[in-house]
Each structure stands twice: as structure tokens, then as C-alpha cells.
Design an enzyme around this catalytic site. Sequence first.
Site, PDB file in Angstrom:
ATOM      1  N   ASN A 118       0.812  -1.226   0.000  1.00  0.00           N
ATOM      2  CA  ASN A 118       0.000   0.000   0.000  1.00  0.00           C
ATOM      3  C   ASN A 118       0.843   1.274   0.000  1.00  0.00           C
ATOM      4  OD1 ASN A 118       0.929  -0.145   2.599  1.00  0.00           O
ATOM      5  ND2 ASN A 118      -1.056  -0.591   3.528  1.00  0.00           N
ATOM      6  N   ARG A 257       2.919   6.477  11.867  1.00  0.00           N
ATOM      7  CA  ARG A 257       2.287   5.940  13.079  1.00  0.00           C
ATOM      8  C   ARG A 257       2.034   7.081  14.055  1.00  0.00           C
ATOM      9  NH1 ARG A 257       0.798   2.496  10.453  1.00  0.00           N
ATOM     10  NH2 ARG A 257       1.330   0.288  10.485  1.00  0.00           N
ATOM     11  N   GLN A 286      -5.893   2.772  18.257  1.00  0.00           N
ATOM     12  CA  GLN A 286      -6.951   2.729  17.236  1.00  0.00           C
ATOM     13  C   GLN A 286      -7.958   1.644  17.549  1.00  0.00           C
ATOM     14  OE1 GLN A 286      -4.170   4.418  13.566  1.00  0.00           O
ATOM     15  NE2 GLN A 286      -5.067   2.423  13.372  1.00  0.00           N
ATOM     16  N   HIS A 310      -7.747   5.975  10.131  1.00  0.00           N
ATOM     17  CA  HIS A 310      -6.631   5.288   9.458  1.00  0.00           C
ATOM     18  C   HIS A 310      -7.127   4.571   8.192  1.00  0.00           C
ATOM     19  CE1 HIS A 310      -2.848   2.568  10.089  1.00  0.00           C
ATOM     20  NE2 HIS A 310      -2.937   3.027   8.861  1.00  0.00           N
TER      21      HIS A 310
HETATM   22  P1  NAD Z   1      10.315   1.052   4.579  1.00  0.00           P
HETATM   23  O1  NAD Z   1      10.847  -0.026   5.445  1.00  0.00           O
HETATM   24  O2  NAD Z   1      10.410   0.892   3.093  1.00  0.00           O
HETATM   25  O3  NAD Z   1      11.019   2.435   4.949  1.00  0.00           O
HETATM   26  C1  NAD Z   1      11.155   2.901   6.249  1.00  0.00           C
HETATM   27  C2  NAD Z   1      12.370   3.828   6.292  1.00  0.00           C
HETATM   28  O4  NAD Z   1      12.396   4.456   7.575  1.00  0.00           O
HETATM   29  C3  NAD Z   1      13.683   3.061   6.135  1.00  0.00           C
HETATM   30  O5  NAD Z   1      14.460   3.651   5.106  1.00  0.00           O
HETATM   31  C4  NAD Z   1      14.333   3.214   7.504  1.00  0.00           C
HETATM   32  O6  NAD Z   1      15.762   3.263   7.466  1.00  0.00           O
HETATM   33  C5  NAD Z   1      13.750   4.536   7.971  1.00  0.00           C
HETATM   34  N1  NAD Z   1      13.900   4.731   9.412  1.00  0.00           N
HETATM   35  C6  NAD Z   1      13.743   3.835  10.409  1.00  0.00           C
HETATM   36  N2  NAD Z   1      14.029   4.385  11.590  1.00  0.00           N
HETATM   37  C7  NAD Z   1      14.396   5.671  11.329  1.00  0.00           C
HETATM   38  C8  NAD Z   1      14.845   6.739  12.147  1.00  0.00           C
HETATM   39  N3  NAD Z   1      15.035   6.599  13.470  1.00  0.00           N
HETATM   40  N4  NAD Z   1      15.108   7.915  11.566  1.00  0.00           N
HETATM   41  C9  NAD Z   1      14.993   8.075  10.217  1.00  0.00           C
HETATM   42  N5  NAD Z   1      14.597   7.093   9.383  1.00  0.00           N
HETATM   43  C10 NAD Z   1      14.297   5.901   9.942  1.00  0.00           C
HETATM   44  O7  NAD Z   1       8.806   1.259   5.022  1.00  0.00           O
HETATM   45  P2  NAD Z   1       7.610   1.933   4.196  1.00  0.00           P
HETATM   46  O8  NAD Z   1       6.959   0.924   3.337  1.00  0.00           O
HETATM   47  O9  NAD Z   1       8.107   3.196   3.583  1.00  0.00           O
HETATM   48  O10 NAD Z   1       6.599   2.251   5.399  1.00  0.00           O
HETATM   49  C11 NAD Z   1       6.993   3.135   6.437  1.00  0.00           C
HETATM   50  C12 NAD Z   1       5.963   3.126   7.538  1.00  0.00           C
HETATM   51  O11 NAD Z   1       4.759   3.729   7.078  1.00  0.00           O
HETATM   52  C13 NAD Z   1       5.510   1.743   8.004  1.00  0.00           C
HETATM   53  O12 NAD Z   1       6.421   1.167   8.905  1.00  0.00           O
HETATM   54  C14 NAD Z   1       4.179   2.046   8.640  1.00  0.00           C
HETATM   55  O13 NAD Z   1       4.355   2.407   9.992  1.00  0.00           O
HETATM   56  C15 NAD Z   1       3.672   3.244   7.857  1.00  0.00           C
HETATM   57  N6  NAD Z   1       2.546   2.900   6.960  1.00  0.00           N
HETATM   58  C16 NAD Z   1       1.340   3.510   7.149  1.00  0.00           C
HETATM   59  C17 NAD Z   1       0.260   3.188   6.350  1.00  0.00           C
HETATM   60  C18 NAD Z   1      -1.085   3.866   6.496  1.00  0.00           C
HETATM   61  O14 NAD Z   1      -2.095   3.335   6.033  1.00  0.00           O
HETATM   62  N7  NAD Z   1      -1.150   5.032   7.098  1.00  0.00           N
HETATM   63  C19 NAD Z   1       0.390   2.197   5.355  1.00  0.00           C
HETATM   64  C20 NAD Z   1       1.650   1.628   5.151  1.00  0.00           C
HETATM   65  C21 NAD Z   1       2.712   1.977   5.979  1.00  0.00           C
END
Ligand code: NAD
Length: 362
Positions: A118, A257, A286, A310
Amino acid sequence: MVKVLAILYDGGEHAVQQPKLLGTTENSLGLKPYCEEQGWEYVVTSSKEGKDSEFQKHIKEADVLITTPFHPGYLTADLIKTAKNLKLCITAGVGSDHIDLNAANERKISVLEVTGSNVVSVAEHVVMSILLLVRNFVPAHEQIMAGDWNVAAIAKDAYDLEAKVIGTLGAGRIGYRVLQRLVPFEPKELLYYDYQSLPADAEKAVNARRVEDLKEFLGQLDVLTINCPLHETTRGIINKETLSYLKKGAWIVNTARGALCVAEDVAAALESGHIAGYAGDVWAQQPAPSDHPWRSMRGPHGNGNGMVAHYSGTTLDAQQRYAAGTKKILDNWRTGSAQTPSDIIVTDGEYATKAYGQREKK
Ligand code: NAD
């Protein structure tokens, strides 16, 4: 007999009107026939809070737990202790922070998610939310629905996105897609803060610059978009102190989050006018309680709130992808086939991903 437990949200009349709402208890991710074919028990429920919930009752025998981040079944360390048969947790979506991953590792329970399922859905929501804050859309629309007409009341807080400095905290799949989608708006600069650097060609393709110090990063931004997972070192990363690093009048979009931000500190920053807006779809708990400060917070002119439930990552297109991905993970587990490496969050007692914090291998 294998027992699969799924915690999903109820669709009610909406699941009847729209059979593509696969992530509902009614449509059960489309997995009922598959589980029946295997002779498995498949329990699907939305009841997830408290000791009398169906979740706490059935987790004791479940072999597999399926959850979504939209209506999260919070699998705490205490619950893991009661889950004697649990071997596999599948997140139908992206983001597995609602599972205590360290406790899962202690028990060698694997946690997988449908990586990438997503990320476009969320990136589109981020761009929409940035625009609705910067252009002051929500009060403009509310005014029209209320039968009013006052251009000045809206225009006094409306800007262009062009020539602004926009930064993503986390430049993974979603963060990078947000940057890609912002390029045509001709920002002044695109910045990112992440302990993992983007590949040089990816950085060049969007003309983004990495800033390694959080204070320096935040201090340059007109717009902050948050796209990192929730883990030990990101919980509360946006708080009273880090909010003070932002320029007065900055906008924040958080679709990652809720618990990445300290709710009361964000509300205070908006209400004082230090930030001009906050939008997103994620909440620390949530469903969010009815008195959560983000439901009612507003800036000094009554604007700046772009919060919704959400749903950014649960569009009908996304539901189709994460339902199919969940089935694939389940089937790989059944047949003993290798899982797609990028879907694995923890397995065999270790983190398989680099996205949940910088960790030493055991
Ligand atoms: P991803 O794993 O591709 O990317 C996450 C990035 O965050 C990585 O590059 C990682 O190094 C970085 N990161 C981790 N800790 C960090 C820190 N302390 N400082 C800076 N960068 C940091 O994940 P993604 O697919 O891009 O998804 C990211 C997040 O989005 C998910 O973990 C989830 O919590 C959230 N999400 C929300 C929804 C929604 O419906 N709202 C849907 C999908 C994902």
C-alpha cells in the site's frame, strides 16, 4: 488442526455494498475458501480489546495470527506468553509495530508483512494532505457546506507548495514515493533524514539531499512528512523539543504511526500557532478515543487540522494487493516454501529488516 485467527475491522452495511472491502470481518481477506480447503479452522473477529475479547480468547490456541494496522490487534509481550501455539504473524498491510517484535523474537515467532502493498496508496494520501494543509482546504470546504462565502477568511492562511522546502523523516518505500510525487510541484528543495542513505541514482532522480542531523533537518523545513516505522528510537521522536526546531508556520503530515508524535505536544504547537497544520490518518491507539486531542485541535484561526481515520493504506486497490499477499505468505508457510525476503520483519529470533532501528546482529 491448524488454527488461523484474523483480527479485522467490521464493515457492516459497507461490506455488503462493496464486496471489494476485503479487509473487513465480513469478507475476511477472501481467505475462507482457502482455509476450508486445507481443513483449517479460520476465526475472524473485530473484538480485540480486553481480557474478554475474542482476540485474547482465541490467541491461546492460534497457530497463525493475521492482523492489519487499521484495526490493530495489539499483540503484547504478555499476550505472546499465552499464545502457546503461535508460529507466524502476518500483517495484512505494512507496519508491524502493533506486535511486540522483541517478545516475538524471544519465542522465535516469525512476523511478516505484505511489503509494498500500500505504499503508493499512502504516498498519494501524503501529497493530498500536504496540499490540503498548505492551501487551507478543509476550512474552505467547511465554509461552503455551511452556506457561507468569505474569501479573505480562507486566503489569509493559504499558500502555494511551489518553492517550499519539504523533507521526509524516513526515505524508504513510502518516503521515496512521496519525494517522487513532489518533484513536479517545483519545491525549493527536497530533503530527507534516514540512517540509511538512498542509492546515489535514486537521490539524483528526485534531486533530494540527505541531512544527517535531526535538528538541522527540521530547522530547514516548511513541510515535514513522516514516513518511518515505529520502534524504540522513533517513538515520540516529534515532541516539544523537536517541534521547537521547526520554523514557525511549518506544516506536518504523519501517515506513518501516531505514536511517533507526542499527541499533546503537537496539539499545543498547533494551538499556539507554532505549526500551521497537522494532518494524517494514524493514531497511537486505534480506534482513537473520542476525546483524543487531535480530533478537535485547531490553529489560532480555527484551521490546520487534516486528521482522518486510518485509511490511507486501505484503499480498495491496496486491499486487493494485501489480501493476495497475505494468502501467498500463508501458502508459503503451509508448503514450507521460501518467503519473499522483503516481507520478513523478524524470524528465527532476529530482525530481518534494517527498517526497525539500527541493531547489532546477535
Ligand atoms: P520502509 O521499510 O520501506 O522504509 C522505512 C524507512 O524508515 C527506512 O528507510 C528506515 O531506514 C527509515 N527509518 C527507520 N528508523 C528511522 C529513524 N530513526 N530515523 C529516520 N529514518 C528511519 O517502510 P515503508 O513501506 O516506507 O513504510 C513506512 C511506515 O509507514 C511503516 O512502517 C508504517 O508504519 C507506515 N505505513 C502507514 C500506512 C497507512 O495506512 N497510514 C500504510 C503503510 C505503511
